[in-house]
Design an enzyme around this catalytic site. Structure first.
Site, PDB file in Angstrom:
ATOM      1  N   LYS A   1       0.814  -1.219   0.000  1.00  0.00           N
ATOM      2  CA  LYS A   1       0.000   0.000   0.000  1.00  0.00           C
ATOM      3  C   LYS A   1       0.844   1.264   0.000  1.00  0.00           C
ATOM      4  O   LYS A   1       0.472   2.265  -0.608  1.00  0.00           O
ATOM      5  CB  LYS A   1      -0.945   0.013   1.207  1.00  0.00           C
ATOM      6  CG  LYS A   1      -2.116  -0.939   1.033  1.00  0.00           C
ATOM      7  CD  LYS A   1      -3.260  -0.571   1.944  1.00  0.00           C
ATOM      8  CE  LYS A   1      -4.457  -1.460   1.659  1.00  0.00           C
ATOM      9  NZ  LYS A   1      -5.509  -1.337   2.671  1.00  0.00           N
TER      10      LYS A   1
ATOM     11  N   LYS B   1      -5.080  -9.383  -6.673  1.00  0.00           N
ATOM     12  CA  LYS B   1      -6.279  -9.533  -5.849  1.00  0.00           C
ATOM     13  C   LYS B   1      -7.407  -8.610  -6.322  1.00  0.00           C
ATOM     14  O   LYS B   1      -7.134  -7.472  -6.706  1.00  0.00           O
ATOM     15  CB  LYS B   1      -5.876  -9.167  -4.411  1.00  0.00           C
ATOM     16  CG  LYS B   1      -6.899  -9.461  -3.360  1.00  0.00           C
ATOM     17  CD  LYS B   1      -6.429  -8.984  -1.991  1.00  0.00           C
ATOM     18  CE  LYS B   1      -6.668  -7.507  -1.801  1.00  0.00           C
ATOM     19  NZ  LYS B   1      -6.590  -7.024  -0.423  1.00  0.00           N
TER      20      LYS B   1
ATOM     21  N   LYS C   1     -11.097  -3.071  -3.922  1.00  0.00           N
ATOM     22  CA  LYS C   1     -11.989  -1.910  -4.036  1.00  0.00           C
ATOM     23  C   LYS C   1     -11.270  -0.741  -4.707  1.00  0.00           C
ATOM     24  O   LYS C   1     -11.903   0.140  -5.285  1.00  0.00           O
ATOM     25  CB  LYS C   1     -12.416  -1.442  -2.640  1.00  0.00           C
ATOM     26  CG  LYS C   1     -13.317  -2.392  -1.888  1.00  0.00           C
ATOM     27  CD  LYS C   1     -13.592  -1.804  -0.489  1.00  0.00           C
ATOM     28  CE  LYS C   1     -13.948  -2.852   0.524  1.00  0.00           C
ATOM     29  NZ  LYS C   1     -13.507  -2.538   1.879  1.00  0.00           N
TER      30      LYS C   1
HETATM   31  P1  TYM Z   1     -11.030  -5.204   4.005  1.00  0.00           P
HETATM   32  O1  TYM Z   1     -12.035  -4.162   4.310  1.00  0.00           O
HETATM   33  O2  TYM Z   1      -9.955  -4.903   3.018  1.00  0.00           O
HETATM   34  O3  TYM Z   1     -11.766  -6.505   3.486  1.00  0.00           O
HETATM   35  C1  TYM Z   1     -12.853  -7.068   4.186  1.00  0.00           C
HETATM   36  C2  TYM Z   1     -12.749  -8.586   4.141  1.00  0.00           C
HETATM   37  O4  TYM Z   1     -12.793  -9.012   2.767  1.00  0.00           O
HETATM   38  C3  TYM Z   1     -11.686  -9.877   2.507  1.00  0.00           C
HETATM   39  N1  TYM Z   1     -11.247  -9.667   1.115  1.00  0.00           N
HETATM   40  C4  TYM Z   1     -11.132 -10.654   0.217  1.00  0.00           C
HETATM   41  N2  TYM Z   1     -11.349 -11.973   0.311  1.00  0.00           N
HETATM   42  C5  TYM Z   1     -11.142 -12.711  -0.815  1.00  0.00           C
HETATM   43  N3  TYM Z   1     -10.736 -12.173  -2.003  1.00  0.00           N
HETATM   44  C6  TYM Z   1     -10.508 -10.852  -2.129  1.00  0.00           C
HETATM   45  N4  TYM Z   1     -10.124 -10.333  -3.291  1.00  0.00           N
HETATM   46  C7  TYM Z   1     -10.708 -10.020  -0.981  1.00  0.00           C
HETATM   47  N5  TYM Z   1     -10.570  -8.683  -0.756  1.00  0.00           N
HETATM   48  C8  TYM Z   1     -10.910  -8.492   0.539  1.00  0.00           C
HETATM   49  C9  TYM Z   1     -10.598  -9.446   3.499  1.00  0.00           C
HETATM   50  O5  TYM Z   1      -9.672 -10.482   3.725  1.00  0.00           O
HETATM   51  C10 TYM Z   1     -11.436  -9.119   4.726  1.00  0.00           C
HETATM   52  O6  TYM Z   1     -11.694 -10.304   5.471  1.00  0.00           O
HETATM   53  N6  TYM Z   1      -7.815  -5.280   7.853  1.00  0.00           N
HETATM   54  C11 TYM Z   1      -9.123  -5.711   7.424  1.00  0.00           C
HETATM   55  C12 TYM Z   1     -10.252  -5.180   8.279  1.00  0.00           C
HETATM   56  C13 TYM Z   1     -10.098  -5.421   9.752  1.00  0.00           C
HETATM   57  C14 TYM Z   1     -10.244  -6.666  10.403  1.00  0.00           C
HETATM   58  C15 TYM Z   1     -10.039  -6.374  11.787  1.00  0.00           C
HETATM   59  C16 TYM Z   1     -10.533  -7.957   9.971  1.00  0.00           C
HETATM   60  C17 TYM Z   1      -9.808  -4.485  10.673  1.00  0.00           C
HETATM   61  N7  TYM Z   1      -9.784  -5.050  11.916  1.00  0.00           N
HETATM   62  C18 TYM Z   1     -10.098  -7.391  12.727  1.00  0.00           C
HETATM   63  C19 TYM Z   1     -10.584  -8.964  10.941  1.00  0.00           C
HETATM   64  C20 TYM Z   1     -10.374  -8.667  12.303  1.00  0.00           C
HETATM   65  C21 TYM Z   1      -9.351  -5.210   5.996  1.00  0.00           C
HETATM   66  O7  TYM Z   1      -8.714  -4.300   5.550  1.00  0.00           O
HETATM   67  O8  TYM Z   1     -10.395  -5.780   5.358  1.00  0.00           O
END
Ligand code: TYM
Length: 333
Positions: free
Chosen positions: A113, A195, A198
């Protein structure tokens, strides 16, 4: 020591796509009858990269609408936005004193990032995994459903919990376990090695949970593939990342195993496969997308869900924080 408890989070940045749904949100729904669960819309994580204050609230409402439309029970589960529970930020500070700089330096998501201009990235982006550990450990969660891109962050949360327990000579935090679906790292529709994200500049790279049937049809039709026929064995996919990704999407969205999907389309034209995949995705997304549109218009209902969730989350998290104050010798009065 602790009862089973799920925590997971989703950032309110951009629109939710099928990667988020198949990798994470569908698992929240599948596990909700077996675990106590807490789901946070993690706005404090979102602002590690600048967000327009004028739209962040509607992004929070969007994520909540997707959760509910996907079938997450907002009465049973605790659902709230992170900044309404200030204990997350406080625990992040406490755990930042346990986490080691060397551990953060290994985080690949920060490297990706921040890119080449690392000196100019926010401090928040760098310490982001500590806040993520705090989110989970604040509730002493034992299980964390996430997509596989979050695996390294979760390992860090385990390392922090373990070091804290050793430093204070007490089994205070459980070591949280990842809960992951097989084959659900969903890749970009334009590049099978990247991947689905968004933030990708091409809207053709992802299918949104609010896409209408025509959008889905066009995006699948335009998705990158090769000119060969569909494979008949799994090992033929090593050199064909785009076809492998579309097969994964088909399998996860339909509930059929990947092996069965490969068998079904073996040696057939890619166009036939794409047409069936479009139908599978429309079946999955159409009912949810109309429910999301209905829910997003009802702001007072959505705010009520968030208010109830944050009240419940606050009462749990104040207990953990006061236990920590005592344990760490802080706060006299
Ligand atoms: P975020 O908001 O980027 O994504 C939310 C969830 O979607 C999953 N994900 C995917 N899974 C499969 N293929 C993809 N292309 C894909 N893109 C996103 C992510 O793995 C996630 O589960 N850091 C985390 C948010 C967070 C969190 C936490 C998660 C903050 N605190 C505590 C678990 C526990 C994040 O940026 O997710």
């Amino acid at each position: 020591m602790n009862k089973k408890l799920i925590f997971s989070g989703v950032q309110p940045t951009g629109e939710i796509h099928i990667g988020n749904y198949l990798g994470a949100i569908s698992q929240f729904v599948d596990n909700q009858d077996n675990y106590e669960s807490i789901y946070s819309i993690v706005d404090l994580h979102a602002i590690t990269v600048w967000q327009d204050p004028k739209i962040i609230q509607s992004q929070i409402h969007h994520v909540l609408s997707v959760f509910i439309a996907a079938g997450l029970n907002y009465e049973k589960n605790i659902i709230f936005n992170q900044s309404s529970v200030p204990q997350h930020a406080e625990l992040a500070w406490l755990l930042g004193c346990t986490a080691r700089i060397g551990w953060l330096n290994r985080m690949t998501q920060f490297k990706d990032k921040a890119g080449k201009n690392r000196e100019n990235a926010s401090v928040g982006l760098y310490t982001y995994p500590v806040l993520m550990a705090a989110d989970i450990l604040l509730y002493k969660a034992t299980h964390v459903p996430v997509g596989d891109d979050q695996k390294q962050h979760l390992e860090l949360a385990r390392d922090i919990a373990h070091k804290f327990n050793v430093d204070y000579e007490i089994d205070f935090f459980p070591l949280p376990e990842p809960v992951m679906n097989k084959n659900t790292r969903i890749m970009s529709l334009r590049d099978g090695t990247k991947k689905m994200s968004k933030s990708d500049t091409s809207s053709y790279s992802r299918i949104l949970m609010t896409d209408n049937n025509d959008d889905i049809k066009t995006k699948i039709k335009k998705s990158k593939t090769d000119s060969m026929k569909m494979p008949s064995i799994d090992s033929a996919l090593d050199e064909r990342p785009e076809i492998s990704n579309l097969l994964n999407i088909f399998s996860a969205a339909s509930g059929e195993s990947k092996e069965d999907v490969i068998k079904k389309f073996a040696e057939r034209e890619i166009s036939e496969f794409k047409s069936d995949l479009t139908d599978v995705l429309i079946n999955l997304i159409e009912p949810m997308s109309s429910e999301i549109k209905r829910l997003i218009a009802d702001k007072s209902f959505l705010n009520e869900v968030l208010k109830k969730g944050s009240d419940r989350a606050k009462s749990l998290s104040t207990v953990t924080i006061s236990e920590l104050h005592k344990l760490m010798g802080l706060k006299i009065l």
